[in-house]
Design an enzyme around this catalytic site. Structure first.
Site, PDB file in Angstrom:
ATOM      1  N   GLU A   1      -8.455   4.317  -2.554  1.00  0.00           N
ATOM      2  CA  GLU A   1      -8.334   2.929  -3.003  1.00  0.00           C
ATOM      3  C   GLU A   1      -9.279   2.048  -2.178  1.00  0.00           C
ATOM      4  O   GLU A   1      -9.238   2.078  -0.947  1.00  0.00           O
ATOM      5  CB  GLU A   1      -6.890   2.436  -2.836  1.00  0.00           C
ATOM      6  CG  GLU A   1      -6.720   1.001  -3.316  1.00  0.00           C
ATOM      7  CD  GLU A   1      -5.274   0.496  -3.244  1.00  0.00           C
ATOM      8  OE1 GLU A   1      -4.589   0.781  -2.248  1.00  0.00           O
ATOM      9  OE2 GLU A   1      -4.849  -0.197  -4.186  1.00  0.00           O
TER      10      GLU A   1
ATOM     11  N   CYS B   1      -3.662  -4.520  -8.135  1.00  0.00           N
ATOM     12  CA  CYS B   1      -3.248  -3.115  -8.184  1.00  0.00           C
ATOM     13  C   CYS B   1      -3.559  -2.518  -9.544  1.00  0.00           C
ATOM     14  O   CYS B   1      -3.461  -1.318  -9.733  1.00  0.00           O
ATOM     15  CB  CYS B   1      -1.772  -2.974  -7.855  1.00  0.00           C
ATOM     16  SG  CYS B   1      -0.752  -3.745  -9.094  1.00  0.00           S
TER      17      CYS B   1
ATOM     18  N   SER C   1       0.840  -1.205   0.000  1.00  0.00           N
ATOM     19  CA  SER C   1       0.000   0.000   0.000  1.00  0.00           C
ATOM     20  C   SER C   1       0.874   1.253   0.000  1.00  0.00           C
ATOM     21  O   SER C   1       2.044   1.216   0.403  1.00  0.00           O
ATOM     22  CB  SER C   1      -0.906  -0.024   1.226  1.00  0.00           C
ATOM     23  OG  SER C   1      -0.107  -0.082   2.396  1.00  0.00           O
TER      24      SER C   1
HETATM   25  P1  NAD Z   1       0.559  -3.679   2.900  1.00  0.00           P
HETATM   26  O1  NAD Z   1       1.190  -2.377   2.615  1.00  0.00           O
HETATM   27  O2  NAD Z   1      -0.351  -3.795   4.060  1.00  0.00           O
HETATM   28  O3  NAD Z   1       1.705  -4.797   3.142  1.00  0.00           O
HETATM   29  C1  NAD Z   1       2.775  -4.964   2.225  1.00  0.00           C
HETATM   30  C2  NAD Z   1       3.988  -5.485   2.973  1.00  0.00           C
HETATM   31  O4  NAD Z   1       4.376  -4.519   3.951  1.00  0.00           O
HETATM   32  C3  NAD Z   1       3.717  -6.779   3.732  1.00  0.00           C
HETATM   33  O5  NAD Z   1       4.815  -7.641   3.561  1.00  0.00           O
HETATM   34  C4  NAD Z   1       3.566  -6.330   5.180  1.00  0.00           C
HETATM   35  O6  NAD Z   1       4.027  -7.288   6.102  1.00  0.00           O
HETATM   36  C5  NAD Z   1       4.425  -5.088   5.251  1.00  0.00           C
HETATM   37  N1  NAD Z   1       3.902  -4.087   6.183  1.00  0.00           N
HETATM   38  C6  NAD Z   1       2.601  -3.817   6.437  1.00  0.00           C
HETATM   39  N2  NAD Z   1       2.495  -2.829   7.355  1.00  0.00           N
HETATM   40  C7  NAD Z   1       3.764  -2.474   7.682  1.00  0.00           C
HETATM   41  C8  NAD Z   1       4.308  -1.512   8.571  1.00  0.00           C
HETATM   42  N3  NAD Z   1       3.527  -0.721   9.302  1.00  0.00           N
HETATM   43  N4  NAD Z   1       5.643  -1.406   8.664  1.00  0.00           N
HETATM   44  C9  NAD Z   1       6.446  -2.198   7.924  1.00  0.00           C
HETATM   45  N5  NAD Z   1       5.977  -3.138   7.069  1.00  0.00           N
HETATM   46  C10 NAD Z   1       4.654  -3.273   6.937  1.00  0.00           C
HETATM   47  O7  NAD Z   1      -0.152  -4.160   1.549  1.00  0.00           O
HETATM   48  P2  NAD Z   1      -1.100  -5.412   1.312  1.00  0.00           P
HETATM   49  O8  NAD Z   1      -2.408  -5.165   1.976  1.00  0.00           O
HETATM   50  O9  NAD Z   1      -0.380  -6.663   1.589  1.00  0.00           O
HETATM   51  O10 NAD Z   1      -1.281  -5.340  -0.276  1.00  0.00           O
HETATM   52  C11 NAD Z   1      -2.266  -4.567  -0.919  1.00  0.00           C
HETATM   53  C12 NAD Z   1      -1.711  -3.235  -1.380  1.00  0.00           C
HETATM   54  O11 NAD Z   1      -0.611  -3.449  -2.250  1.00  0.00           O
HETATM   55  C13 NAD Z   1      -2.717  -2.415  -2.167  1.00  0.00           C
HETATM   56  O12 NAD Z   1      -2.607  -1.069  -1.789  1.00  0.00           O
HETATM   57  C14 NAD Z   1      -2.285  -2.618  -3.611  1.00  0.00           C
HETATM   58  O13 NAD Z   1      -2.666  -1.565  -4.491  1.00  0.00           O
HETATM   59  C15 NAD Z   1      -0.802  -2.684  -3.444  1.00  0.00           C
HETATM   60  N6  NAD Z   1      -0.168  -3.352  -4.562  1.00  0.00           N
HETATM   61  C16 NAD Z   1       0.511  -2.594  -5.450  1.00  0.00           C
HETATM   62  C17 NAD Z   1       1.091  -3.169  -6.552  1.00  0.00           C
HETATM   63  C18 NAD Z   1       1.832  -2.331  -7.552  1.00  0.00           C
HETATM   64  O14 NAD Z   1       2.430  -2.900  -8.453  1.00  0.00           O
HETATM   65  N7  NAD Z   1       1.821  -1.009  -7.446  1.00  0.00           N
HETATM   66  C19 NAD Z   1       0.994  -4.555  -6.746  1.00  0.00           C
HETATM   67  C20 NAD Z   1       0.301  -5.307  -5.787  1.00  0.00           C
HETATM   68  C21 NAD Z   1      -0.289  -4.699  -4.709  1.00  0.00           C
END
Ligand code: NAD
Length: 508
Positions: free
Chosen positions: A402, A301, A246
């Site tokens: 989003e 995404c 995210s």
């Molecule tokens: P997220 O940001 O919650 O988690 C992603 C990663 O970050 C995970 O491995 C998680 O353990 C880690 N993380 C989460 N919170 C954290 C924190 N506070 N501190 C450090 N690390 C942390 O995302 P998600 O819910 O797993 O995935 C969905 C999101 O990813 C959506 O916003 C989607 O749009 C995005 N996404 C983007 C793409 C792209 O190519 N731009 C591709 C896939 C998904």
């Protein structure tokens, strides 16, 4: 999204939970090892709510062990000729093909998408392995003879050292492959942290990597959440970070990595708009748009999130997409004929419900309402059926938030200029698409729309592995994207050599 953990956290010792569901291990220096943590999460099948496994929230010291193993492995891995390094990738491709069905089942069980979607995801992973097999040519440098009399100059590419990959939940089998094959083919070693919500797929993939005979320590796996991410970001040996997730976390990871002097590429969230012009082929547009908005339950995404109809497209498109949304078959992704599975967690489902209500409160009509899914046999599952919000106010907060669920908002504008202007006001820039039969409109859109991935009569403009995955604005922090030649640039550092040798003919 954006905060950890979203699931039930349990503080237990390992032996206490061995009997109920498997406790996942880390893979460090070629060994499967139990984490010493006392904190675990349950990995839950979002369709059935069955607990599939228990994942450790590993410790910073375990990241250190993985980074040390990767640093040790780097010494001889970087000296291994590129043409030998890619032999492991050829073997990995064969193993991924051989185990595609079982890997796809794992993705469906832990992530919720349909089996066909899981197989499609794996095809994209394999494609990246194939492209990375071209590294012997892709990482070549260049040279100029006689930049001055008798002096030559070269640019060579060298690997960085230890790199790290931090992945999101929505493509457990594909996203690590936007980076890992390129990283190791270029001579780096790496530490991967999968999403704690979907850690099973990577466990299986690591077992396949092990079967290739890859030297120990070249690829390491550490399960966990924020503690692991922060330890990676602060580790002095780790040189580069590839993150997908995210936007708030992408921004955080990018800043902290940069503050620690690391190279970083951080892909963030999205709110993908699609313009439908009146001259579009409406039947094709509707079919493609439904797949884009509702495929993978909208948790892509590159999912279409807002459809902007222009002029007379409003009525035809609205009626057609409402019918298609209502008829989409929702259920457990392992069952035949299911076109859409659940969202990832109960918290995600509740957040999506809340955002649908927010849209209604701001004046939109809930034309198709997916909040009462009633899926026979899966009443406890985290399902939301396809939902359509009609006449969303383009200035409302939701028009720019989003949702990451199967919700398509409809906005109507009178001209393509107004529609492009609305797109360009958005915070995100992951993807923008146009449906039309006009080449002139298509060119104008491609030229003016502020997004890194553009689709013309395409609903999910996902770049092939030999193109960069080009997010813009708040969808990407960094300069070199994942996949293809940009990945090679990210995973190598350039060295320039200026060389003078005495003219040997003069010595004799
Ligand atoms: P997220 O940001 O919650 O988690 C992603 C990663 O970050 C995970 O491995 C998680 O353990 C880690 N993380 C989460 N919170 C954290 C924190 N506070 N501190 C450090 N690390 C942390 O995302 P998600 O819910 O797993 O995935 C969905 C999101 O990813 C959506 O916003 C989607 O749009 C995005 N996404 C983007 C793409 C792209 O190519 N731009 C591709 C896939 C998904």
């Amino acid at each position: 999204m954006g905060s950890v953990p979203l699931m039930r956290t349990i503080a237990l010792n390992t032996s206490a939970i061995m009997g109920s569901s498997p406790v996942l291990q880390n893979y460090i220096n070629g060994q499967w090892v139990a984490s010493s943590t006392t904190e675990f999460l349950e990995v839950v099948n979002p369709a059935t709510t069955e607990v599939l496994a228990t994942v450790p929230l590993s410790l910073a010291s375990e990241v250190d062990q993985a980074a040390q193993a990767a640093a040790t492995a780097f010494v001889s891995w970087r000296r291994t000729p590129a043409s030998d390094r890619i032999q492991y990738l050829f073997k990995l491709k064969a193993l991924l093909e051989e185990h595609l069905e079982s890997l796809a089942r794992t993705i469906t069980m832990e992530c919720g998408k349909t089996l066909a979607e899981s197989k499609g995801e794996l095809r994209r992973a394999i494609e990246n392995v194939e492209v990375a097999c071209g590294i012997p040519m892709m990482m070549q440098g260049y040279n100029s003879e006689d930049i001055a009399r008798g002096i030559d100059e070269f640019m060579i590419r060298q690997p960085l050292g230890v790199t790290a990959i931090i992945a999101p939940f929505n493509f457990p089998g594909m996203i690590p492959f936007w980076f890992m094959p390129y990283a190791i083919a270029c001579g780096n070693t790496c530490v991967i942290k999968p999403s704690e919500k979907v850690p099973l797929t990577l466990q299986q993939i690591m077992q396949l990597l092990e079967q290739t005979g890859l030297p120990t320590g070249v690829v390491n796996l550490v399960n966990g959440a924020k503690t692991v991410v922060d330890a990676i970001l602060d580790h002095p040996t780790i040189r580069a970070i590839s993150f997908v997730g995210s936007t708030p976390i992408a921004r955080y990871v990018y800043s902290r990595a940069a503050a620690n002097g690391k190279r970083a590429q951080c892909q963030g969230g999205a709110k993908n708009p699609v313009i439908v012009l009146p001259d579009a082929d409406m039947e094709l547009t509707t079919r493609i748009m439904a797949d884009s908005a509702f495929g993978c339950a909208g948790q892509r995404c590159l999912a279409a999130s807002v459809a902007i109809t222009v002029g007379a497209a409003k009525q035809t498109f609205t009626e057609a997409i409402a019918d298609t949304a209502q008829s989409r078959r929702v259920g457990y992704g392992l069952e035949d004929g299911v076109q859409m599975g659940p969202v990832i967690t109960a918290q995600s489902r509740d957040r999506i419900h809340h955002l649908i209500q927010q849209g209604a409160n701001s004046g939109a009509t809930v034309l198709v309402d997916g909040r009462e899914p009633a899926i026979p046999g899966y009443e406890q599952g985290y399902f939301v059926r396809p939902t359509i919000l009609q006449n969303l106010d383009p200035t409302s907060e939701l028009a720019h938030t989003e949702i990451f669920g199967p919700v398509l908002s409809l906005i109507h504008l009178e001209t393509i200029d107004d529609a492009i202007a609305l797109i360009n006001q958005g915070q995100y820039g992951n993807m923008a698409c146009l449906f039309t039969s006009s080449g002139a409109a298509a060119r104008k859109f491609r030229y003016e729309a502020e997004a890194g991935n553009i689709g013309i009569n395409i609903g999910v403009a996902a770049p092939m592995a030999f193109f960069p995955f080009s997010g813009w604005k708040d969808s990407f922090f960094g300069d070199l994207h994942g996949q293809g030649q940009q990945a090679v640039e990210f995973f190598t550092q350039t060295k320039v050599v200026v060389e003078r040798w005495q003219d040997w003919t003069r010595q004799f």
